[in-house]
Write a protein that holds these residues in place. Structure first.
Motif, PDB file in Angstrom:
ATOM      1  N   SER A 101       0.858  -1.171   0.000  1.00  0.00           N
ATOM      2  CA  SER A 101       0.000   0.000   0.000  1.00  0.00           C
ATOM      3  C   SER A 101       0.903   1.233   0.000  1.00  0.00           C
ATOM      4  N   LEU A 102       0.883   1.960  -1.100  1.00  0.00           N
ATOM      5  CA  LEU A 102       1.749   3.129  -1.291  1.00  0.00           C
ATOM      6  C   LEU A 102       0.958   4.397  -0.964  1.00  0.00           C
ATOM      7  N   PRO A 103       1.661   5.482  -0.660  1.00  0.00           N
ATOM      8  CA  PRO A 103       0.936   6.738  -0.409  1.00  0.00           C
ATOM      9  C   PRO A 103       0.073   7.112  -1.629  1.00  0.00           C
ATOM     10  N   THR A 104      -1.035   7.764  -1.385  1.00  0.00           N
ATOM     11  CA  THR A 104      -1.985   8.141  -2.439  1.00  0.00           C
ATOM     12  C   THR A 104      -1.283   8.861  -3.587  1.00  0.00           C
ATOM     13  N   GLY A 105      -1.552   8.390  -4.797  1.00  0.00           N
ATOM     14  CA  GLY A 105      -1.008   9.033  -5.990  1.00  0.00           C
ATOM     15  C   GLY A 105       0.421   8.639  -6.327  1.00  0.00           C
ATOM     16  N   MET A 106       1.034   7.791  -5.505  1.00  0.00           N
ATOM     17  CA  MET A 106       2.430   7.410  -5.745  1.00  0.00           C
ATOM     18  C   MET A 106       2.495   6.028  -6.390  1.00  0.00           C
ATOM     19  N   SER A 107       3.488   5.844  -7.251  1.00  0.00           N
ATOM     20  CA  SER A 107       3.682   4.534  -7.883  1.00  0.00           C
ATOM     21  C   SER A 107       5.182   4.280  -8.047  1.00  0.00           C
ATOM     22  N   LEU A 108       5.536   3.000  -8.096  1.00  0.00           N
ATOM     23  CA  LEU A 108       6.937   2.600  -8.244  1.00  0.00           C
ATOM     24  C   LEU A 108       7.342   2.622  -9.709  1.00  0.00           C
ATOM     25  N   THR A 109       8.583   2.988  -9.992  1.00  0.00           N
ATOM     26  CA  THR A 109       9.119   2.829 -11.345  1.00  0.00           C
ATOM     27  C   THR A 109       9.380   1.332 -11.551  1.00  0.00           C
ATOM     28  N   GLN A 110       9.629   0.924 -12.781  1.00  0.00           N
ATOM     29  CA  GLN A 110       9.942  -0.492 -13.047  1.00  0.00           C
ATOM     30  C   GLN A 110      11.184  -0.913 -12.263  1.00  0.00           C
ATOM     31  N   SER A 111      12.199  -0.053 -12.216  1.00  0.00           N
ATOM     32  CA  SER A 111      13.435  -0.385 -11.502  1.00  0.00           C
ATOM     33  C   SER A 111      13.193  -0.519  -9.996  1.00  0.00           C
ATOM     34  N   GLN A 112      12.374   0.371  -9.436  1.00  0.00           N
ATOM     35  CA  GLN A 112      12.052   0.283  -8.010  1.00  0.00           C
ATOM     36  C   GLN A 112      11.294  -1.016  -7.721  1.00  0.00           C
ATOM     37  N   PHE A 113      10.335  -1.319  -8.579  1.00  0.00           N
ATOM     38  CA  PHE A 113       9.545  -2.536  -8.429  1.00  0.00           C
ATOM     39  C   PHE A 113      10.463  -3.764  -8.488  1.00  0.00           C
ATOM     40  N   ASP A 114      11.347  -3.792  -9.488  1.00  0.00           N
ATOM     41  CA  ASP A 114      12.262  -4.931  -9.665  1.00  0.00           C
ATOM     42  C   ASP A 114      13.188  -5.102  -8.467  1.00  0.00           C
ATOM     43  N   TYR A 139       7.652   7.629   2.450  1.00  0.00           N
ATOM     44  CA  TYR A 139       8.253   8.921   2.120  1.00  0.00           C
ATOM     45  C   TYR A 139       7.938   9.262   0.662  1.00  0.00           C
ATOM     46  N   LYS A 140       7.036  10.225   0.450  1.00  0.00           N
ATOM     47  CA  LYS A 140       6.544  10.515  -0.911  1.00  0.00           C
ATOM     48  C   LYS A 140       7.649  10.913  -1.888  1.00  0.00           C
ATOM     49  N   GLN A 141       8.710  11.541  -1.366  1.00  0.00           N
ATOM     50  CA  GLN A 141       9.786  12.012  -2.254  1.00  0.00           C
ATOM     51  C   GLN A 141      10.561  10.860  -2.898  1.00  0.00           C
ATOM     52  N   ILE A 142      10.354   9.629  -2.421  1.00  0.00           N
ATOM     53  CA  ILE A 142      11.074   8.462  -2.940  1.00  0.00           C
ATOM     54  C   ILE A 142      10.587   8.090  -4.354  1.00  0.00           C
ATOM     55  N   TYR A 143       9.377   8.539  -4.704  1.00  0.00           N
ATOM     56  CA  TYR A 143       8.723   8.102  -5.948  1.00  0.00           C
ATOM     57  C   TYR A 143       8.964   9.063  -7.106  1.00  0.00           C
ATOM     58  N   SER A 144       8.971   8.506  -8.322  1.00  0.00           N
ATOM     59  CA  SER A 144       9.112   9.365  -9.509  1.00  0.00           C
ATOM     60  C   SER A 144       7.819  10.158  -9.724  1.00  0.00           C
ATOM     61  N   SER A 145       6.695   9.644  -9.195  1.00  0.00           N
ATOM     62  CA  SER A 145       5.412  10.336  -9.346  1.00  0.00           C
ATOM     63  C   SER A 145       5.277  11.512  -8.367  1.00  0.00           C
ATOM     64  N   PHE A 146       6.296  11.707  -7.492  1.00  0.00           N
ATOM     65  CA  PHE A 146       6.300  12.863  -6.590  1.00  0.00           C
ATOM     66  C   PHE A 146       6.426  14.121  -7.430  1.00  0.00           C
ATOM     67  N   GLN A 147       5.535  15.083  -7.182  1.00  0.00           N
ATOM     68  CA  GLN A 147       5.572  16.327  -7.952  1.00  0.00           C
ATOM     69  C   GLN A 147       6.650  17.232  -7.364  1.00  0.00           C
ATOM     70  N   GLY A 148       7.874  17.032  -7.835  1.00  0.00           N
ATOM     71  CA  GLY A 148       9.065  17.703  -7.301  1.00  0.00           C
ATOM     72  C   GLY A 148       9.070  19.176  -7.583  1.00  0.00           C
ATOM     73  N   PRO A 149      10.178  19.880  -7.556  1.00  0.00           N
ATOM     74  CA  PRO A 149      11.513  19.296  -7.369  1.00  0.00           C
ATOM     75  C   PRO A 149      11.790  18.903  -5.906  1.00  0.00           C
ATOM     76  N   GLY A 186      17.537   6.142 -12.441  1.00  0.00           N
ATOM     77  CA  GLY A 186      16.683   7.105 -13.130  1.00  0.00           C
ATOM     78  C   GLY A 186      15.999   8.106 -12.207  1.00  0.00           C
ATOM     79  N   MET A 187      16.324   8.060 -10.919  1.00  0.00           N
ATOM     80  CA  MET A 187      15.718   8.992  -9.972  1.00  0.00           C
ATOM     81  C   MET A 187      16.658  10.187  -9.776  1.00  0.00           C
ATOM     82  N   GLY A 188      16.194  11.212  -9.100  1.00  0.00           N
ATOM     83  CA  GLY A 188      17.033  12.381  -8.853  1.00  0.00           C
ATOM     84  C   GLY A 188      18.011  12.172  -7.708  1.00  0.00           C
TER      85      GLY A 188
END
Length: 198
Positions: A101-114, A139-149, A186-188
């Motif tokens: 169960s991930l924070p709302t609106g967040m998803s894993l990249t393929q690399s994170q999932f793998d 931690y929402k900042q861990i995800y690529s779907s985090f609306q950064g920067p 591929g993350m920041g």
């Protein structure tokens, strides 16, 4: 529902060792293919080197085991049987990661999932419930779907959280660092704190 990608499959295979012949795993349980457990009710020669060839069962032992368990196959198995076992074995880890169960609106990249599938394949689904993994995933900042920067501090926090989450089983330092690198791909942020250093 995500599936295991090539990066994850390659990482798992590179660390599991491979044999079409039955061999004893580090505990002595008979294993075949990429770490496919045949049974945990019998023990043979323990593998202490990581090379399956160093703890192969004799053909007589393999045939007797196959017969006693009614396996329907014996040593050596075919490459396609090894591929089937790998798919079946990784499916449990894939399912466990998909159930997170991930924070709302967040998803894993393929690399994170793998990376998480590799960790789970090796450590069992319970590894996903450790405080360090749960803290990282919260931690929402861990995800690529985090609306950064992300700020420099947030990037640093990501690096630290990944290092802690993948600090599981000290004997597998090289594997854990490779999984953490894959997670950060591929993350920041990067995997700049080797596992077990924090």
């Amino acid at each position: 529902m995500a599936n295991l990608g090539t990066g994850g499959a390659d990482l798992i295979k590179s660390h599991e060792g491979f044999s079409l012949k039955f061999y004893g795993d580090p505990v002595g349980y008979p294993t075949v293919g990429w770490g496919h457990l045949i049974t945990d009710t019998k023990k043979y020669t323990k593998n202490t080197t990581g090379n399956p060839k160093d703890s192969l069962l004799t053909q007589a032992q393999a045939d007797a085991l196959s017969s006693s368990l009614n396996l329907g196959y014996t040593s050596p198995i075919s490459q396609s049987k090894a591929n089937t076992f790998f798919t079946e074995d990784t499916a449990k880890a894939v399912s466990a990661v998909n159930k997170l169960s991930l924070p709302t609106g967040m998803s894993l990249t393929q690399s994170q999932f793998d990376a998480l599938v590799s960790l789970t394949f090796n450590g069992g689904p319970g590894v996903l419930t450790t405080n360090d993994v749960k803290t990282m995933l919260a931690y929402k900042q861990i995800y690529s779907s985090f609306q950064g920067p992300r700020s420099k501090e947030e990037n640093d926090n990501c690096s630290k959280l990944v290092s802690k989450a993948f600090s599981y089983d000290r004997n597998l330092q090289r594997r854990r660092n490779e999984e953490a690198n894959l997670f950060c791909k591929g993350m920041g942020y990067t995997h700049k704190y080797p596992v077990y250093t924090l």
